[in-house]
Write a protein that holds these residues in place. Structure first.
Motif, PDB file in Angstrom:
ATOM      1  N   GLY A  21       0.800  -1.209   0.000  1.00 55.65           N
ATOM      2  CA  GLY A  21       0.000   0.000   0.000  1.00 55.65           C
ATOM      3  C   GLY A  21       0.838   1.268   0.000  1.00 55.65           C
ATOM      4  O   GLY A  21       1.798   1.389   0.755  1.00 55.65           O
ATOM      5  N   GLY A  22       0.501   2.187  -0.887  1.00 58.48           N
ATOM      6  CA  GLY A  22       1.199   3.458  -0.938  1.00 58.48           C
ATOM      7  C   GLY A  22       2.483   3.454  -1.738  1.00 58.48           C
ATOM      8  O   GLY A  22       3.169   4.485  -1.814  1.00 58.48           O
ATOM      9  N   GLU A  23       2.835   2.326  -2.344  1.00 53.92           N
ATOM     10  CA  GLU A  23       4.074   2.258  -3.125  1.00 53.92           C
ATOM     11  C   GLU A  23       3.774   1.949  -4.588  1.00 53.92           C
ATOM     12  O   GLU A  23       2.783   1.300  -4.912  1.00 53.92           O
ATOM     13  CB  GLU A  23       5.025   1.212  -2.551  1.00 53.92           C
ATOM     14  N   ARG A  24       4.655   2.420  -5.449  1.00 52.59           N
ATOM     15  CA  ARG A  24       4.531   2.169  -6.881  1.00 52.59           C
ATOM     16  C   ARG A  24       5.801   1.469  -7.356  1.00 52.59           C
ATOM     17  O   ARG A  24       6.903   1.962  -7.133  1.00 52.59           O
ATOM     18  CB  ARG A  24       4.342   3.470  -7.640  1.00 52.59           C
ATOM     19  N   TYR A  39      13.348  -1.172  -2.807  1.00 47.95           N
ATOM     20  CA  TYR A  39      11.922  -1.476  -2.974  1.00 47.95           C
ATOM     21  C   TYR A  39      11.600  -2.874  -2.475  1.00 47.95           C
ATOM     22  O   TYR A  39      12.304  -3.827  -2.846  1.00 47.95           O
ATOM     23  CB  TYR A  39      11.532  -1.377  -4.449  1.00 47.95           C
ATOM     24  N   LYS A  65       9.862  -0.178   0.550  1.00 49.21           N
ATOM     25  CA  LYS A  65      10.504   0.584   1.605  1.00 49.21           C
ATOM     26  C   LYS A  65      10.448  -0.123   2.951  1.00 49.21           C
ATOM     27  O   LYS A  65      11.309   0.074   3.804  1.00 49.21           O
ATOM     28  CB  LYS A  65       9.848   1.969   1.724  1.00 49.21           C
ATOM     29  N   SER A  78      -4.423  -7.037   0.844  1.00 45.73           N
ATOM     30  CA  SER A  78      -3.969  -6.095   1.860  1.00 45.73           C
ATOM     31  C   SER A  78      -2.939  -6.767   2.740  1.00 45.73           C
ATOM     32  O   SER A  78      -3.001  -7.965   2.964  1.00 45.73           O
ATOM     33  CB  SER A  78      -5.149  -5.608   2.711  1.00 45.73           C
TER      34      SER A  78
END
Length: 217
Positions: free
Chosen positions: A112-115, A157, A159, A174
């Motif tokens: 979540g929140g990463e690309r 990657y 993080k 999730s």
């Protein structure tokens, strides 16, 4: 006390067996998978990058994926072509060249929140006895490992997190609590039974060591 300890160990051992025998309830994990390029295709590695020592002229692949075992793991999406990867890196005496493919996976598999960054290829020129992990470190720092030497991040990657369990309810994944230890299935991929089994075996080992220390004391 000894009888109770034996009974407890038997119960925990039964838990290991139950975990390993439950593919219908297999838990998916988000992790870095490790591949060998063979004959123009990818094969899931049967040992970890820290122990596998590829020969000169071979290709090692790393793919961030979500799966319960290697049969479902996503392969690197770049072909393992050594000549294409290392054509601009001349050979040197006492060194070997390893093609390295790093595939950061899809947006659907990202935490979540990463690309995920774009896939990349590099030619690692390393010592003749270098491992695949050392080849990766030569071209894709920073790497991050956990206390069990499980590869958690490549080129920074992701993080955070390491081999996290994920839910796949109605197509939505999730993050849950992280896996206890790294492991490989029959063909090198992680599975829920194996992750859980290793955790229980660690508990058994700790209990046995405690009992031994008590007897010696």
């Amino acid at each position: 006390m000894r009888r109770a300890t034996v009974a407890g160990a038997a119960l925990l051992a039964g838990t290991v067996t139950g975990l390993a025998a439950g593919p219908a309830q297999a838990q998916e994990y988000r992790y870095w998978s490790f591949w060998e390029g063979k004959g123009g295709s990818w094969t899931y590695a049967t040992e970890g990058p820290g122990t596998l020592r590829p020969a000169d002229g071979t290709v090692a692949g790393f793919r961030f994926t979500v799966s319960a075992d290697s049969a479902a793991a996503g392969k690197p999406r770049t072909a393992p072509g050594f000549d294409a990867i290392c054509r601009d890196t001349p050979a040197k005496d006492d060194r070997k060249r390893i093609g390295v493919v790093v595939d950061f996976g899809t947006a659907a598999d990202a935490p979540g929140g990463e690309r995920p960054p774009a896939p990349r290829t590099e030619c690692a020129q390393v010592s003749e006895d270098a491992s695949a992990g050392e080849a990766l470190a030569a071209v894709a720092r920073p790497l991050r490992y956990d206390a069990s030497a499980l590869l958690c991040a490549v080129a920074g990657y992701p993080k955070a997190g390491c081999a996290e369990r994920v839910n796949d309810s109605k197509g939505a994944r999730s993050a849950a609590s992280p896996g206890a230890a790294a492991g490989g299935g029959d063909d090198g991929g992680p599975s829920a039974g194996l992750f859980g089994g290793i955790a229980v075996l660690l508990v058994l080992g700790a209990a046995a060591g405690w009992q031994l220390r008590r007897r010696r004391g």
